[in-house]
Design an enzyme around this catalytic site. Structure first.
Site, PDB file in Angstrom:
ATOM      1  N   ASN A  86      21.802   3.270  48.767  1.00  0.00           N
ATOM      2  CA  ASN A  86      20.978   2.287  49.467  1.00  0.00           C
ATOM      3  C   ASN A  86      21.371   2.211  50.939  1.00  0.00           C
ATOM      4  OD1 ASN A  86      23.277   0.692  49.722  1.00  0.00           O
ATOM      5  ND2 ASN A  86      22.767  -0.608  47.998  1.00  0.00           N
ATOM      6  N   SER A 143      25.833   1.520  40.297  1.00  0.00           N
ATOM      7  CA  SER A 143      24.600   0.735  40.340  1.00  0.00           C
ATOM      8  C   SER A 143      24.593  -0.306  39.218  1.00  0.00           C
ATOM      9  CB  SER A 143      23.388   1.652  40.194  1.00  0.00           C
ATOM     10  OG  SER A 143      22.208   0.901  39.991  1.00  0.00           O
ATOM     11  N   SER A 144      23.994  -1.461  39.496  1.00  0.00           N
ATOM     12  CA  SER A 144      23.857  -2.490  38.452  1.00  0.00           C
ATOM     13  C   SER A 144      23.008  -1.980  37.305  1.00  0.00           C
ATOM     14  CB  SER A 144      23.237  -3.758  39.038  1.00  0.00           C
ATOM     15  OG  SER A 144      21.950  -3.488  39.577  1.00  0.00           O
ATOM     16  N   GLU A 187      20.480  -2.281  32.858  1.00  0.00           N
ATOM     17  CA  GLU A 187      19.321  -1.606  32.272  1.00  0.00           C
ATOM     18  C   GLU A 187      19.714  -0.499  31.296  1.00  0.00           C
ATOM     19  OE1 GLU A 187      17.534  -3.654  35.812  1.00  0.00           O
ATOM     20  OE2 GLU A 187      19.435  -2.720  35.299  1.00  0.00           O
ATOM     21  N   THR A 234      53.688  31.539  52.901  1.00  0.00           N
ATOM     22  CA  THR A 234      54.456  32.067  54.024  1.00  0.00           C
ATOM     23  C   THR A 234      55.203  33.314  53.568  1.00  0.00           C
ATOM     24  OG1 THR A 234      56.410  30.766  53.454  1.00  0.00           O
ATOM     25  CG2 THR A 234      54.788  29.728  54.881  1.00  0.00           C
ATOM     26  N   ASP A 274      53.953  21.564  52.783  1.00  0.00           N
ATOM     27  CA  ASP A 274      55.178  20.794  53.008  1.00  0.00           C
ATOM     28  C   ASP A 274      55.126  19.979  54.299  1.00  0.00           C
ATOM     29  OD1 ASP A 274      55.283  23.004  54.645  1.00  0.00           O
ATOM     30  OD2 ASP A 274      57.166  23.785  53.851  1.00  0.00           O
ATOM     31  N   CYS A 305      53.517  35.012  62.081  1.00  0.00           N
ATOM     32  CA  CYS A 305      52.087  35.002  61.758  1.00  0.00           C
ATOM     33  C   CYS A 305      51.388  36.238  62.299  1.00  0.00           C
ATOM     34  CB  CYS A 305      51.422  33.740  62.299  1.00  0.00           C
ATOM     35  SG  CYS A 305      51.288  33.690  64.108  1.00  0.00           S
ATOM     36  N   CYS A 328      53.981  31.819  69.902  1.00  0.00           N
ATOM     37  CA  CYS A 328      53.851  30.565  69.138  1.00  0.00           C
ATOM     38  C   CYS A 328      55.120  29.725  69.291  1.00  0.00           C
ATOM     39  CB  CYS A 328      53.627  30.846  67.655  1.00  0.00           C
ATOM     40  SG  CYS A 328      52.137  31.773  67.272  1.00  0.00           S
TER      41      CYS A 328
END
Length: 687
Positions: A269, A317-318, A323, A454, A482, A546, A551
């Protein structure tokens, strides 16, 4: 049945005798959305069938008039009702402010309509914010209000709105005896309350046995779908807990996808949070998924058939707690939206009523009650560790073994150590709630799979960790990287507790970390967020594990420092007075640090470069996500604290220079983070 009870009751409100009525009763029925129209339609048909008594005026507003929600005013026209007024009252935005603005806009537009129609009585249904605007306007204009389905309890902001409308209303038609009692306890006049039952039930029971239900199923879900072999999903946001309800919605979609069943899913809704839920739905490709049919609206008489013949209904939902009960359709109710709503059948879970306790007998009864705990597994490059961790973050007992080389051996050892820990937990009075696994590499935490490991953990790629552990131990299992686990540990037990935005940097054998943004862990679209060790700080730097160059990890990790220590040692430039290295002893980062402390200028230069590289990487982080806190964790964190602060003061933008830098005080962040995944989820802080 509902209509005729209402007919005589409404007439009685004015002291009228229907047989002698000379002037027709002007009844205005205002409907805001598809859900309330399903309840109001039977009454509207009843009123329309007696034109000699009633003059029906229909007002349509709210999401009925929005294309994104199906333009459901058309079904009112298809039912051959004359809509006297259409009011566009929704301010788009689907957040809390938009709801407030929509109420305000409705209050601006309604007086003119109500003044023109001049109804004797206004029928308002339920607990929507649009209905609150209707009741407020009518009450201030001295128009009698009949409130349908008041007095009920559902446990969210809907309760507050519903009870507010009830207090503005003059008369009430309720569904249950409990609702009637609630209104009486709210000081409403008993003689103005009609116990009429749910207005949609007449239509439900009469329409249940339609012969064309198979055609309806085929038209909405598919030609090959059979009765009771499909799911109906309908879930709305909970406006008092939007973020959590969105997470529940995401988990629900994941679960339904995994069921591999054909599913009819309706859009939520228009409440605050619905836009985010639709984004989740589209991000997961639900509208293109072959097992799903996503729709904005289903006509109520057809929706009845789809619910009646479904294998189950899922959502909040109700309709699921009211119902669906008319047909005996199994329902999985999620979250708090329907908490307190009366259901057709009593739940199996019994309730306990404890007597009031005047004073505390003991301030610490942990020796009597079981301590809620988690099994934490840390899969390192060298060691495999398992621990029992309690809710307060205490490591009750820890187990350590050398990490085997193959996947099969590792899983076997994990299970052996976990089973031993579970056996010990009984004697330690700990109740194990689940298993959390911390591992290196890139992890898909949703499926519990290590995507890429790794180099330190060979043969550990594209493997499912969750399934074998969960199947063997019969416990839920969570898995994450980790670095992310270290951030979770800080959020629950460390410096990050109560901090909305922070970053944790692990400085150990490698460089890793985790990002907490708006109190939530960031994983990224492909689960490689917070790979902080691979931020490039130099175009011509040393090669990283890597495969790239420059890096942070290539400069500042334990392996990088060990590499430089070995180079100095091989060149006879490492040792200074007061230092010795045994021939059998492997040179490592600690030797480099000790050499620098003893005045080795070359060791000092290497550490300075490493600290600068880490500091530059952190400056980049500050400029990208602007955290209020940086937590340094791991064995090298104390050595990097001052260099990092110095680089931030020299290189960061002025607005970021005040960012706090702290060294973690947690002894086992990987284990504590693995445990926190279990403890947060099982205590309803959704991970």
């Amino acid at each position: 049945r509902f209509f005729f009870g209402l007919l005589f009751h409404v007439s009685g409100f004015r002291g009228l005798n229907i047989k002698r009525l000379k002037q027709r009763l002007r009844v205005c029925v205002a409907t805001c959305n598809r859900a309330d129209y399903s309840k109001l339609a039977p009454i509207m048909f009843g009123i329309k069938s007696h034109p000699e008594i009633f003059d029906l005026e229909v007002v349509v507003l709210g999401s009925h008039l929005i294309d994104d929600y199906g333009n459901t005013f058309r079904m009112i026209e298809q039912d051959e009702f004359d809509i006297r007024s259409k009011l566009h009252t929704i301010v788009r935005g689907e957040d809390e402010a938009a709801m407030v603005e929509s109420v305000g806009l409705a209050l601006v537009k309604l007086p003119d309509v109500l003044q023109r129609l001049a109804p004797d009585i206004l029928l308002v249904h339920g607990d929507r914010f649009d209905a609150l605007a209707l009741a407020t306007a009518a009450a201030l204009m001295n128009i009698r209000i009949l409130h349908l389905e008041g007095g009920e309890v559902s446990g969210t902001i809907d309760d507050s709105i519903r009870h507010s409308i009830s207090k503005l209303a003059h008369y009430h038609a309720v569904c249950t005896r409990s609702a009637e009692r609630h209104l009486i306890s709210m000081c409403e006049d008993h003689s103005h309350i009609l116990l009429a039952g749910c207005p949609s039930y007449d239509k439900l029971l009469s329409a249940h046995q339609r012969d064309d239900y198979t055609d309806i199923i085929k038209s909405w879900i598919g030609d090959d779908v059979k009765e009771q072999n499909y799911i109906v999903a309908l879930q709305h946001p909970v406006t008092t807990d939007i973020q959590n309800s969105i997470k529940i919605y995401e988990l629900m979609l994941d679960a339904v996808i995994s069921f591999n069943k054909r599913t009819l899913i309706l859009f939520p809704n228009i409440d605050a949070g619905s836009k985010e839920m639709v984004r989740v739905m589209r991000r997961k490709g639900i509208e293109q998924h072959p097992n799903f049919r996503a729709v904005k609206h289903v006509p109520f008489d057809q929706f009845i058939q789809l619910v009646a013949h479904a294998g189950c209904m899922i959502g909040n939902s109700s309709c699921g707690v009211r119902e669906a009960g008319a047909f005996g359709t199994p329902v999985i109710n999620l979250g708090t939206r329907q908490t307190g709503t009366e259901m057709r059948s009593n739940p199996l879970q019994k309730k306990f009523c404890f007597p009031a306790v005047k004073e505390c007998i003991s301030q610490d009864i942990d020796h009597i009650l079981e301590t809620q705990s988690a099994l934490a597994v840390d899969l390192g490059g060298t060691n495999l560790r398992v621990a029992i961790v309690c809710m307060k973050g205490k490591v009750v007992k820890k187990y350590t073994q050398l990490n085997p080389k193959t996947f099969e051996e590792r899983i076997e050892l994990i299970l052996t150590m976990c089973k031993q820990a579970m056996a010990d937990a009984i004697h330690l009075n700990c109740r194990i709630l689940g298993v959390g696994v911390s591992t290196g590499g890139r992890v898909n935490p949703q499926d519990g799979i290590v995507l890429h490991s790794t180099k330190l953990i060979n043969e550990w790629s594209s493997v499912d960790i969750r399934t074998p552990i969960s199947s063997a131990l019969h416990l839920p299992v969570w898995v994450d990287n980790d670095g992310n686990c270290a951030a979770l540990a800080e959020r629950k037990f460390g410096h990050g507790k109560g901090v909305e935005n922070f970053v944790t940097i692990i400085t150990g054998t490698g460089i890793g970390g985790g990002i907490i943004q708006h109190n939530e862990l960031i994983h990224g679209s492909t689960f490689c967020a917070a790979e902080l060790g691979h931020i490039v700080v130099s175009l011509e730097g040393p090669e990283c594990m890597c495969g790239s160059h420059g890096c942070i990890e290539a400069y500042s990790s334990g392996l990088a420092l060990q590499r430089e220590a070995k180079r100095l040692h091989d060149e006879d430039l490492l040792l200074v007075e007061g230092m010795t290295v045994n021939n059998k002893e492997q040179v490592n980062a600690i030797h480099l640090i000790n050499a620098a402390r003893l005045g080795n200028s070359k060791a000092e230069s290497i550490l300075h470069t490493a600290g600068t590289a880490l500091g530059l990487g952190i400056v980049n982080i500050l400029h990208m996500i602007n955290p209020s806190l940086v937590i340094l964790s791991g064995v090298l964190s104390e050595h990097y604290e001052n260099p990092v602060r110095q680089v931030i003061s020299q290189r960061a933008l002025l607005s970021a220079q005040g960012t706090k830098v702290m060294v973690s005080e947690l002894e086992d962040p990987a284990l504590l983070g693995a445990a926190s995944m279990v403890l947060d989820y099982t205590t309803r802080r959704t991970y």
